[in-house]
Write an enzyme that holds these catalytic residues in place. Structure first.
Site, mmCIF file in Angstrom:
data_model
loop_
_atom_site.group_PDB
_atom_site.id
_atom_site.type_symbol
_atom_site.label_atom_id
_atom_site.label_comp_id
_atom_site.label_asym_id
_atom_site.label_seq_id
_atom_site.Cartn_x
_atom_site.Cartn_y
_atom_site.Cartn_z
ATOM 1 N N SER A 137 2.390 85.234 12.416
ATOM 2 C CA SER A 137 1.956 85.173 13.875
ATOM 3 C C SER A 137 2.821 84.510 14.687
ATOM 4 O O SER A 137 3.650 83.465 13.804
ATOM 5 C CB SER A 137 0.583 84.794 14.095
ATOM 6 O OG SER A 137 0.373 84.495 15.371
ATOM 7 N N TYR A 150 -6.454 78.685 13.115
ATOM 8 C CA TYR A 150 -5.615 79.728 13.192
ATOM 9 C C TYR A 150 -4.323 79.430 12.804
ATOM 10 O O TYR A 150 -3.418 79.904 12.024
ATOM 11 C CB TYR A 150 -5.974 80.631 14.432
ATOM 12 C CG TYR A 150 -4.970 81.954 14.185
ATOM 13 C CD1 TYR A 150 -5.734 83.200 13.742
ATOM 14 C CD2 TYR A 150 -3.829 82.068 14.884
ATOM 15 C CE1 TYR A 150 -5.112 84.267 13.642
ATOM 16 C CE2 TYR A 150 -3.201 83.594 15.131
ATOM 17 C CZ TYR A 150 -3.861 84.539 14.144
ATOM 18 O OH TYR A 150 -2.921 85.733 14.156
#
Length: 245
Positions: A137, A150
């Site tokens: 990501s 995250y």
């Protein structure tokens, strides 16, 4: 003979779009996710699809999936290590420990287990070798406000990618990572409604079609094993990632 790829998180989002592209291009695709029905929908009756429901956090289920792939196809050419989740944002002292544990079980342990199983098959098959593509990501580079779980997990994925790239060399196993920014999936839909920014404001962010992620993964997977895309960032062009907070 058609090349083979195992895609986790294939029942929705980026995994679903990517699996369908690989099937369209003639690959044999093993589809994994927790629920059978979404996987069957992704497969859409394609004879080259192998539906393997499993939980990436369960070592036994992960191992059995790779055993089944080996029995059905004899080898595994690539893994798209894609399954992941997020939790509601907040300051670290507001995040439930149970939410952190659930996220790390999927985003870290799940990634580890699937890479471990694929690596083991790839270094023992004949001819030896294969490719592992981890879904990172842009959070592996910079955080969003209130995203400690995250962001931590995606930094861990980068560590996995770098280590496998090194450890895989003697076995002709390449490992790369695709870092995605604002692909329009169920997880990223909130970007179209407004999300917190580093300056404390809340703004709608540009998004892109998830098909661009799928085509990027296909490019990485189709390279000969003598070449590797180590890290690839594919993102909505005008999202705030490049600019100042």
């Amino acid at each position: 003979m058609s090349r083979t790829i195992w895609i986790t998180g294939a029942g929705s989002g980026i995994g679903k779009v990517t699996a369908r592209l690989f099937l369209e291009k003639g690959w044999r695709v093993a589809l994994s996710g927790r629920r059978r029905d979404p996987l069957e929908e992704t497969a859409d009756g394609n004879e080259n699809a192998l539906v393997l429901p499993m939980d990436v956090t369960d070592e036994g289920q992960v191992t059995q999936s790779v055993v089944t792939i080996a029995e059905e196809w004899g080898r595994l050419d690539a893994l798209f290590n894609n399954a992941g989740m997020n939790v509601s944002g907040g300051l670290i002292d507001e995040i439930a420990v149970a939410d952190w544990q659930a996220l790390s079980d999927t985003n870290i342990t799940g990634m580890f287990l699937c890479a471990r199983a694929a690596f083991g098959l790839m270094r023992r098959q004949d001819p030896m070798g294969g490719r592992i593509i981890n879904n990172g990501s842009i959070s592996a580079h910079v955080p969003r406000p209130g995203s400690a779980p995250y962001t931590m997990s995606k930094h861990a994925v980068t560590g996995l990618t770098r280590t496998l790239s090194l450890d895989g060399r003697p076995f002709n196993i390449a490992c790369g990572q695709v870092d995605v920014g604002n692909a329009l999936t169920e997880m990223a839909e909130r970007m179209t409604r407004g999300v917190p920014q580093a300056d404390g404001s809340e703004k709608v962010e540009p998004v892109m079609d998830a098909a661009h992620v799928a085509s990027s993964v296909l490019h990485m997977a189709e390279l000969p094993l003598e070449a590797n895309v180590q890290f690839l960032t594919v993102m909505a062009s005008a999202m705030p990632f490049i600019g100042r907070g």
